[in-house]
Design a protein around this motif. Structure first.
Motif, PDB file in Angstrom:
ATOM      1  N   SER A  61      -1.213   0.497  13.797  1.00 32.91           N
ATOM      2  CA  SER A  61      -1.823  -0.721  14.038  1.00 32.91           C
ATOM      3  C   SER A  61      -3.038  -0.966  13.326  1.00 32.91           C
ATOM      4  CB  SER A  61      -2.297  -0.819  15.609  1.00 32.91           C
ATOM      5  OG  SER A  61      -3.418   0.079  15.779  1.00 32.91           O
ATOM      6  N   GLU A  62      -3.502  -2.346  13.164  1.00 33.69           N
ATOM      7  CA  GLU A  62      -4.771  -2.474  12.350  1.00 33.69           C
ATOM      8  C   GLU A  62      -5.966  -1.806  13.002  1.00 33.69           C
ATOM      9  OE1 GLU A  62      -6.994  -6.337  10.935  1.00 33.69           O
ATOM     10  OE2 GLU A  62      -4.834  -6.713  11.333  1.00 33.69           O
ATOM     11  N   ASP A  63      -6.027  -1.522  14.364  1.00 30.15           N
ATOM     12  CA  ASP A  63      -7.151  -0.800  14.709  1.00 30.15           C
ATOM     13  C   ASP A  63      -7.021   0.715  14.374  1.00 30.15           C
ATOM     14  OD1 ASP A  63      -8.475  -2.621  16.208  1.00 30.15           O
ATOM     15  OD2 ASP A  63      -7.162  -2.369  18.022  1.00 30.15           O
ATOM     16  N   ASP A  64      -5.621   1.194  14.362  1.00 28.20           N
ATOM     17  CA  ASP A  64      -5.403   2.784  13.804  1.00 28.20           C
ATOM     18  C   ASP A  64      -6.132   2.807  12.444  1.00 28.20           C
ATOM     19  OD1 ASP A  64      -3.915   3.424  16.023  1.00 28.20           O
ATOM     20  OD2 ASP A  64      -2.020   2.936  15.212  1.00 28.20           O
ATOM     21  N   ILE A  65      -5.643   1.908  11.582  1.00 38.68           N
ATOM     22  CA  ILE A  65      -6.040   1.996  10.078  1.00 38.68           C
ATOM     23  C   ILE A  65      -7.689   1.759  10.092  1.00 38.68           C
ATOM     24  CG2 ILE A  65      -6.053   0.866   7.962  1.00 38.68           C
ATOM     25  CD1 ILE A  65      -2.914   0.188   8.667  1.00 38.68           C
ATOM     26  N   ASN A  66      -8.183   0.867  10.846  1.00 39.48           N
ATOM     27  CA  ASN A  66      -9.696   0.623  10.796  1.00 39.48           C
ATOM     28  C   ASN A  66     -10.325   1.876  11.272  1.00 39.48           C
ATOM     29  OD1 ASN A  66      -9.686  -1.884   9.742  1.00 39.48           O
ATOM     30  ND2 ASN A  66      -9.377  -2.883  11.764  1.00 39.48           N
ATOM     31  N   ASN A  67      -9.713   2.572  12.400  1.00 36.20           N
ATOM     32  CA  ASN A  67     -10.593   3.825  12.801  1.00 36.20           C
ATOM     33  C   ASN A  67     -10.217   5.144  11.878  1.00 36.20           C
ATOM     34  OD1 ASN A  67     -11.719   2.614  14.821  1.00 36.20           O
ATOM     35  ND2 ASN A  67      -9.780   2.670  16.099  1.00 36.20           N
ATOM     36  N   MET A  68      -9.414   5.198  10.850  1.00 44.80           N
ATOM     37  CA  MET A  68      -9.128   6.014   9.765  1.00 44.80           C
ATOM     38  C   MET A  68     -10.474   6.449   9.379  1.00 44.80           C
ATOM     39  SD  MET A  68      -5.484   5.699   8.451  1.00 44.80           S
ATOM     40  CE  MET A  68      -4.122   5.668   9.369  1.00 44.80           C
ATOM     41  N   THR A  69     -10.521   7.867   8.761  1.00 46.63           N
ATOM     42  CA  THR A  69     -11.409   8.316   7.859  1.00 46.63           C
ATOM     43  C   THR A  69     -10.975   7.865   6.582  1.00 46.63           C
ATOM     44  OG1 THR A  69     -10.579  10.638   7.451  1.00 46.63           O
ATOM     45  CG2 THR A  69     -12.111  10.234   9.239  1.00 46.63           C
ATOM     46  N   PRO A  70     -11.717   8.076   5.502  1.00 46.11           N
ATOM     47  CA  PRO A  70     -11.300   7.648   4.179  1.00 46.11           C
ATOM     48  C   PRO A  70     -10.144   8.886   3.771  1.00 46.11           C
ATOM     49  CG  PRO A  70     -13.629   7.592   4.202  1.00 46.11           C
ATOM     50  CD  PRO A  70     -13.250   7.920   5.643  1.00 46.11           C
ATOM     51  N   ALA A  71     -10.391  10.065   4.207  1.00 44.58           N
ATOM     52  CA  ALA A  71      -9.586  11.199   3.790  1.00 44.58           C
ATOM     53  C   ALA A  71      -8.118  10.702   4.555  1.00 44.58           C
ATOM     54  CB  ALA A  71     -10.024  12.330   4.216  1.00 44.58           C
ATOM     55  N   GLU A  72      -8.336  10.348   5.621  1.00 44.93           N
ATOM     56  CA  GLU A  72      -7.017   9.948   6.482  1.00 44.93           C
ATOM     57  C   GLU A  72      -6.149   8.796   5.761  1.00 44.93           C
ATOM     58  OE1 GLU A  72      -7.620  11.051  10.764  1.00 44.93           O
ATOM     59  OE2 GLU A  72      -8.763   9.302  10.207  1.00 44.93           O
ATOM     60  N   ARG A  73      -7.007   7.869   5.246  1.00 44.23           N
ATOM     61  CA  ARG A  73      -6.262   6.609   4.449  1.00 44.23           C
ATOM     62  C   ARG A  73      -5.588   7.070   3.133  1.00 44.23           C
ATOM     63  NH1 ARG A  73     -10.656   3.527   6.940  1.00 44.23           N
ATOM     64  NH2 ARG A  73     -11.857   4.099   5.215  1.00 44.23           N
ATOM     65  N   GLU A  74      -6.346   7.960   2.471  1.00 45.30           N
ATOM     66  CA  GLU A  74      -5.778   8.499   1.175  1.00 45.30           C
ATOM     67  C   GLU A  74      -4.519   9.313   1.609  1.00 45.30           C
ATOM     68  OE1 GLU A  74      -8.961  10.544  -0.716  1.00 45.30           O
ATOM     69  OE2 GLU A  74     -10.103   8.757  -0.939  1.00 45.30           O
ATOM     70  N   PHE A  75      -4.377  10.008   2.740  1.00 48.42           N
ATOM     71  CA  PHE A  75      -3.346  10.953   2.995  1.00 48.42           C
ATOM     72  C   PHE A  75      -2.207   9.892   3.297  1.00 48.42           C
ATOM     73  CE2 PHE A  75      -0.356  11.988   6.367  1.00 48.42           C
ATOM     74  CZ  PHE A  75       0.134  13.078   5.781  1.00 48.42           C
ATOM     75  N   HIS A  76      -2.531   8.601   3.716  1.00 47.16           N
ATOM     76  CA  HIS A  76      -1.406   7.900   4.178  1.00 47.16           C
ATOM     77  C   HIS A  76      -0.794   7.041   2.786  1.00 47.16           C
ATOM     78  CE1 HIS A  76      -0.552   8.383   8.368  1.00 47.16           C
ATOM     79  NE2 HIS A  76      -1.899   8.435   8.625  1.00 47.16           N
ATOM     80  N   PHE A  77      -1.849   6.724   2.108  1.00 46.33           N
ATOM     81  CA  PHE A  77      -1.629   6.045   0.695  1.00 46.33           C
ATOM     82  C   PHE A  77      -0.638   7.108   0.041  1.00 46.33           C
ATOM     83  CE2 PHE A  77      -1.805   5.700  -3.801  1.00 46.33           C
ATOM     84  CZ  PHE A  77      -1.957   4.353  -3.905  1.00 46.33           C
ATOM     85  N   PHE A  78      -0.804   8.323  -0.152  1.00 46.92           N
ATOM     86  CA  PHE A  78       0.034   9.025  -0.651  1.00 46.92           C
ATOM     87  C   PHE A  78       1.543   9.396  -0.010  1.00 46.92           C
ATOM     88  CE2 PHE A  78       2.118  13.425  -1.578  1.00 46.92           C
ATOM     89  CZ  PHE A  78       1.854  13.420  -2.908  1.00 46.92           C
ATOM     90  N   LYS A  79       1.468   9.651   1.225  1.00 45.70           N
ATOM     91  CA  LYS A  79       2.734   9.567   2.006  1.00 45.70           C
ATOM     92  C   LYS A  79       3.564   8.329   1.738  1.00 45.70           C
ATOM     93  CE  LYS A  79       4.218  10.426   6.683  1.00 45.70           C
ATOM     94  NZ  LYS A  79       3.945  10.507   7.949  1.00 45.70           N
ATOM     95  N   SER A  80       2.909   7.170   2.028  1.00 47.05           N
ATOM     96  CA  SER A  80       3.436   5.829   1.936  1.00 47.05           C
ATOM     97  C   SER A  80       4.261   5.556   0.535  1.00 47.05           C
ATOM     98  CB  SER A  80       2.791   4.794   2.345  1.00 47.05           C
ATOM     99  OG  SER A  80       1.788   4.533   1.380  1.00 47.05           O
ATOM    100  N   HIS A  81       3.649   6.085  -0.617  1.00 48.85           N
ATOM    101  CA  HIS A  81       4.462   6.056  -1.797  1.00 48.85           C
ATOM    102  C   HIS A  81       5.237   7.304  -2.284  1.00 48.85           C
ATOM    103  CE1 HIS A  81       1.072   3.081  -2.100  1.00 48.85           C
ATOM    104  NE2 HIS A  81       2.044   2.429  -2.788  1.00 48.85           N
ATOM    105  N   ASP A  82       5.582   8.132  -1.377  1.00 50.84           N
ATOM    106  CA  ASP A  82       6.266   9.086  -1.761  1.00 50.84           C
ATOM    107  C   ASP A  82       7.886   8.473  -0.994  1.00 50.84           C
ATOM    108  OD1 ASP A  82       7.745  11.589  -2.005  1.00 50.84           O
ATOM    109  OD2 ASP A  82       7.031  12.642  -0.402  1.00 50.84           O
ATOM    110  N   SER A  83       8.263   7.787  -1.814  1.00 57.94           N
ATOM    111  CA  SER A  83       9.513   7.093  -1.219  1.00 57.94           C
ATOM    112  C   SER A  83      10.594   8.131  -1.166  1.00 57.94           C
ATOM    113  CB  SER A  83      10.029   6.061  -2.246  1.00 57.94           C
ATOM    114  OG  SER A  83      10.010   6.463  -3.636  1.00 57.94           O
ATOM    115  N   ASP A  84      10.924   9.111  -1.878  1.00 57.07           N
ATOM    116  CA  ASP A  84      11.963  10.072  -1.543  1.00 57.07           C
ATOM    117  C   ASP A  84      11.827  11.217  -0.548  1.00 57.07           C
ATOM    118  OD1 ASP A  84      10.406  11.637  -3.166  1.00 57.07           O
ATOM    119  OD2 ASP A  84      11.907  11.838  -4.754  1.00 57.07           O
TER     120      ASP A  84
END
Length: 169
Positions: A61-84
């Motif tokens: 959710s938008e709240d989940d993302i807003n409450n993430m630390t910068p490190a958590e957002r970077e983890f999700h950035f990496f994970k979301s672009h690992d398409s395979d």
């Protein structure tokens, strides 16, 4: 017993060393400015873009993302672009990540008056080639700086270490 137990003395220093490295390599507060010659994986604005993350990670959710630390957002950035889902970013996945966050309009030129269909096709082909040249250059830069084992992919550990480097290193 010889296979598993004998291996531990060799593995423990590597794991401990990697853990220490992750904590000792300083975080970069002042990251590279925008520019096509820069390593985009050190661009905090791109990696922390909440709107981009929401596009890729539908279950958050938008709240989940807003409450993430910068490190958590970077983890999700990496994970979301690992398409395979192989836990690495290859050149195509890196290109998708950096091109998705780039301004395509900077490559477009206004159509001249009286441009024929053939001229338009030639112009758009040139613009596409220019875009691809820039993006492959960005991917090459990221891989040359961050792919420390030279396997042609960025592991999550390589990504984290890269993010903690000072600009220009």
């Amino acid at each position: 017993m010889a296979g598993g137990v004998a291996m531990w003395p060799a593995v423990v220093p590597t794991v401990v060393g990697l853990a220490l490295l992750l904590f000792l390599v300083p975080h970069s507060r002042c990251l590279s400015p925008e520019g096509y010659g820069e390593n985009k994986f050190r661009d905090a604005q791109m990696l922390q873009d909440k709107g981009h993350l929401k596009e890729h990670v539908k279950e958050l959710s938008e709240d989940d993302i807003n409450n993430m630390t910068p490190a958590e957002r970077e983890f999700h950035f990496f994970k979301s672009h690992d398409s395979d889902k192989d836990h690495y970013l290859d050149g195509l996945e890196i290109m998708a990540a950096v091109s998705h966050n780039s301004d395509y309009d900077s490559f477009r030129r206004p159509a001249p008056e009286g441009e024929t269909a053939e001229q338009e096709r030639d112009r758009t082909d040139r613009e596409h080639q220019e875009r691809m040249t820039v993006f492959t250059g960005l991917v090459d830069k990221i891989l040359s700086e961050d792919d420390t084992n030279n396997d042609g992919m960025i592991s999550y550990i390589e990504y984290v270490i890269s993010r903690r480097r000072e600009p220009g290193t």
